[in-house]
Design a protein around this motif. Structure first.
Motif, PDB file in Angstrom:
ATOM      1  N   GLY A  72      37.345 -16.424  42.338  1.00 54.51           N
ATOM      2  CA  GLY A  72      36.243 -16.925  43.148  1.00 54.51           C
ATOM      3  C   GLY A  72      35.905 -18.377  42.961  1.00 54.51           C
ATOM      4  N   GLY A  73      36.631 -19.102  42.107  1.00 58.06           N
ATOM      5  CA  GLY A  73      36.382 -20.535  41.930  1.00 58.06           C
ATOM      6  C   GLY A  73      35.448 -20.848  40.788  1.00 58.06           C
TER       7      GLY A  73
ATOM      8  N   ASP B  72      28.483  -9.988  43.413  1.00 64.42           N
ATOM      9  CA  ASP B  72      28.169 -11.403  43.569  1.00 64.42           C
ATOM     10  C   ASP B  72      27.934 -12.041  42.200  1.00 64.42           C
ATOM     11  OD1 ASP B  72      27.105 -13.721  45.377  1.00 64.42           O
ATOM     12  OD2 ASP B  72      25.511 -13.360  43.891  1.00 64.42           O
ATOM     13  N   PHE B  73      28.398 -13.279  42.017  1.00 68.42           N
ATOM     14  CA  PHE B  73      28.362 -13.913  40.706  1.00 68.42           C
ATOM     15  C   PHE B  73      26.930 -14.144  40.229  1.00 68.42           C
ATOM     16  CE2 PHE B  73      29.833 -17.653  37.905  1.00 68.42           C
ATOM     17  CZ  PHE B  73      30.205 -16.792  36.889  1.00 68.42           C
ATOM     18  N   ARG B  74      26.038 -14.549  41.106  1.00 65.24           N
ATOM     19  CA  ARG B  74      24.630 -14.716  40.722  1.00 65.24           C
ATOM     20  C   ARG B  74      24.019 -13.364  40.368  1.00 65.24           C
ATOM     21  NH1 ARG B  74      21.575 -19.450  41.884  1.00 65.24           N
ATOM     22  NH2 ARG B  74      22.847 -21.076  42.865  1.00 65.24           N
TER      23      ARG B  74
ATOM     24  N   GLY C 176      30.504 -22.931  38.024  1.00 63.98           N
ATOM     25  CA  GLY C 176      31.346 -22.223  38.976  1.00 63.98           C
ATOM     26  C   GLY C 176      30.569 -21.340  39.926  1.00 63.98           C
ATOM     27  N   THR C 177      29.247 -21.253  39.745  1.00 62.03           N
ATOM     28  CA  THR C 177      28.416 -20.465  40.655  1.00 62.03           C
ATOM     29  C   THR C 177      28.216 -21.226  41.961  1.00 62.03           C
ATOM     30  OG1 THR C 177      27.230 -19.512  38.770  1.00 62.03           O
ATOM     31  CG2 THR C 177      26.209 -19.296  40.942  1.00 62.03           C
ATOM     32  N   PRO C 178      28.462 -20.618  43.101  1.00 62.10           N
ATOM     33  CA  PRO C 178      28.250 -21.320  44.374  1.00 62.10           C
ATOM     34  C   PRO C 178      26.800 -21.758  44.532  1.00 62.10           C
ATOM     35  CG  PRO C 178      29.555 -19.329  44.721  1.00 62.10           C
ATOM     36  CD  PRO C 178      29.061 -19.275  43.307  1.00 62.10           C
ATOM     37  N   CYS C 179      26.629 -22.988  45.052  1.00 58.40           N
ATOM     38  CA  CYS C 179      25.273 -23.489  45.308  1.00 58.40           C
ATOM     39  C   CYS C 179      24.657 -22.748  46.483  1.00 58.40           C
ATOM     40  CB  CYS C 179      25.312 -24.980  45.617  1.00 58.40           C
ATOM     41  SG  CYS C 179      25.584 -26.022  44.183  1.00 58.40           S
ATOM     42  N   GLN C 180      23.356 -22.599  46.453  1.00 57.25           N
ATOM     43  CA  GLN C 180      22.667 -21.940  47.552  1.00 57.25           C
ATOM     44  C   GLN C 180      22.305 -22.910  48.654  1.00 57.25           C
ATOM     45  OE1 GLN C 180      19.385 -20.107  45.356  1.00 57.25           O
ATOM     46  NE2 GLN C 180      20.422 -18.128  45.450  1.00 57.25           N
ATOM     47  N   SER C 181      22.350 -24.207  48.377  1.00 55.94           N
ATOM     48  CA  SER C 181      21.862 -25.180  49.339  1.00 55.94           C
ATOM     49  C   SER C 181      22.953 -25.739  50.249  1.00 55.94           C
ATOM     50  CB  SER C 181      21.181 -26.348  48.611  1.00 55.94           C
ATOM     51  OG  SER C 181      22.107 -26.965  47.719  1.00 55.94           O
TER      52      SER C 181
END
Length: 492
Positions: free
Chosen positions: A25-26, A66-68, A119-124
């Motif tokens: 997942g990056g 989901d990672f978060r 590595g957690t995708p940003c929410q913004s």
């Protein structure tokens, strides 16, 4: 002054990359470097002591959490708020995109647990990743914060200098299959990048893969706009509320793509463009003398030339190959003989085609068609393929057709992307028109002296204009005749 420069502070070499923060997942990996202080009054070394790159970018399994959400659940049943414990889920309304904000399940409050993991995708901002508490986007070199971008040739940091641009417009007022019917706009070769096809009419764009199977808008069914996985890459299909629609493909594609149009009205012009490496461009758009096919014993699919090419010339490579099993000479181990070159006709009589005794005038052409003839020639001929006629030239008493091979159904010998077909007359029998596509069933011809190796177009050769129905009638014959060739089009 020279003494000051000699003792300037400088960076030591970068250290190794750390373990990736995620397995899919990056995630993010970090490396550091140290400033070697040689001049106490020279100030710190310019630049960063840390560098981050994205890693393990493959997608996680579909059933992965989901990672978060996973990070929030790590605090389940832990006493974190006034000694009480709760169960947590992701809260998307936090003020900072790289903070781990979690909602207490069954309660009306959320808690901030600090920074999310690297590595957690940003929410913004879509496409950005949290690294060290900041939203960063990786460049094409995978380094976060890098400004390196891919050029149209898919080269990181390139300058569009390693590929060539092709652009054209398809226009046709003919409706080949009636009011509602499919026509081919163009074939885009494998390896193409930055493909863009646009139309502004009441017709519908459609797409077939390299095996002539519909991927988008096929069989008179219109797909919804969106992203599709095609030829090893992503395709974005857009369609507006009125008449505009487009295909956009970053590439590079791993197989040929056939752009089709489902006609409901006159065509106002379909624009298409793409980029190809120089050697691929020369195969399809160059006017050079291209290498001719050689016979291989295992009937492999098409292979690309292995020589260095330009946009105007392609040098053929002579490779050892096997004798023709239909030839009149015996086979003996190791079955590898001298090559039989594909020669152009010259004034030496032995390079001519076999004499054909015919009437003094051509007369009416014989029409070869029907279920029985289709099946017989499919099983007996050396080549069964779909091709586009690029040029027709009369040479003495013969006719030479320059064709582009689009799809093969059955081939006993290797074919190239471009071939010459030879007819031993000038009667245009069968009649092949330049710019049109045909299904052809032909045989290989080698003369007795082995100085001539050609694909022969005879008057009784099966030659039918390509239609979707013709293609559907050929498919069942593949198992019936025991295909020696490959349905795969070209090896990329």
């Amino acid at each position: 002054m020279h003494r000051q420069i000699h003792f300037m502070n400088e960076w030591a070499s970068w250290g190794g990359w750390s373990v990736c923060s995620r397995s899919c997942g990056g995630g993010a990996s970090v490396r550091t470097r140290t400033c070697i202080t040689r001049n106490l009054i020279g100030g710190p070394c310019p630049g960063d002591t840390r560098q981050y790159k994205i890693c393990n970018t493959k997608e996680c399994p579909a059933d992965s959490m989901d990672f978060r959400e996973l990070q929030c659940k790590a605090f389940n049943d832990r006493p974190v708020v006034a000694g009480s414990s709760y169960r947590w889920t992701t809260f998307h309304g936090g003020s900072k995109p790289c903070e781990l904000s979690c909602l207490a399940i069954g309660h009306n409050f959320y808690y901030n647990f600090g920074r999310v993991l690297d590595g957690t995708p940003c929410q913004s901002d879509q496409g950005t990743v949290c690294v060290n508490g900041k939203c960063l986007k990786p460049g094409c070199d995978l380094i976060f914060g890098s400004e390196q971008q891919e050029d149209v040739c898919m080269v990181c940091g390139g300058h569009n200098s390693t590929c060539l641009h092709h652009r054209s417009v398809y226009q046709s007022n003919r409706q080949n299959n009636g009011l509602f019917g499919y026509s081919e706009v163009t074939m885009i070769p494998a390896g193409a990048t930055h493909i863009r096809v646009t139309d502004n009419s009441r017709n519908y764009l459609a797409l077939q893969n390299g095996r002539s199977q519909f991927v988008i808008n096929g069989n008179w069914k219109i797909n919804v706009p969106g992203e599709y996985n095609v030829a090893g890459t992503k395709l974005l299909y857009r369609r507006s509320a009125d008449t505009w629609e487009s295909f956009e493909v970053p590439g590079p594609t791993q197989e040929d793509l056939h752009i089709m149009v489902l006609s409901t009205d006159k065509n106002s012009g379909i624009e298409y463009e793409y980029w190809l490496p120089p050697d691929r461009y020369a195969l399809y758009h160059g006017r050079s003398q291209l290498q001719q096919p050689h016979h291989t014993s295992n009937h492999l699919p098409f292979e690309l030339p292995t020589t260095t090419t330009t946009t105007t010339t392609t040098q053929p490579v002579t490779k050892p190959h096997f004798w023709d099993p239909a030839a009149r000479w015996p086979l003996h181990p190791p079955y590898q003989q001298q090559p039989v070159p594909r020669l152009e006709r010259d004034e030496n009589r032995r390079n001519r085609m076999p004499e054909i005794h015919r009437r003094g005038h051509c007369g009416k052409c014989r029409r070869v068609r029907g279920k029985g003839e289709r099946q017989r020639q499919y099983c007996q001929k050396d080549f069964v393929f779909r091709a586009k006629v690029l040029e027709k030239v009369y040479h003495g008493e013969e006719t030479r057709y320059d064709v582009q091979i689009i799809h093969t159904y059955r081939n006993s010998y290797r074919l190239e992307h471009r071939e010459f077909l030879w007819a031993p007359n000038k009667c245009d029998c069968p009649f092949l028109e330049e710019g049109h596509q045909y299904v052809l069933m032909l045989r290989r011809h080698i003369n007795y002296e082995r100085t001539l190796n050609r694909i022969l177009l005879e008057e009784d050769s099966y030659a039918q204009p390509y239609r979707a129905r013709e293609d559907s009638l050929l498919r069942p014959l593949q198992e019936l005749c025991g295909n020696r060739g490959s349905r795969t089009q070209f090896r990329g």
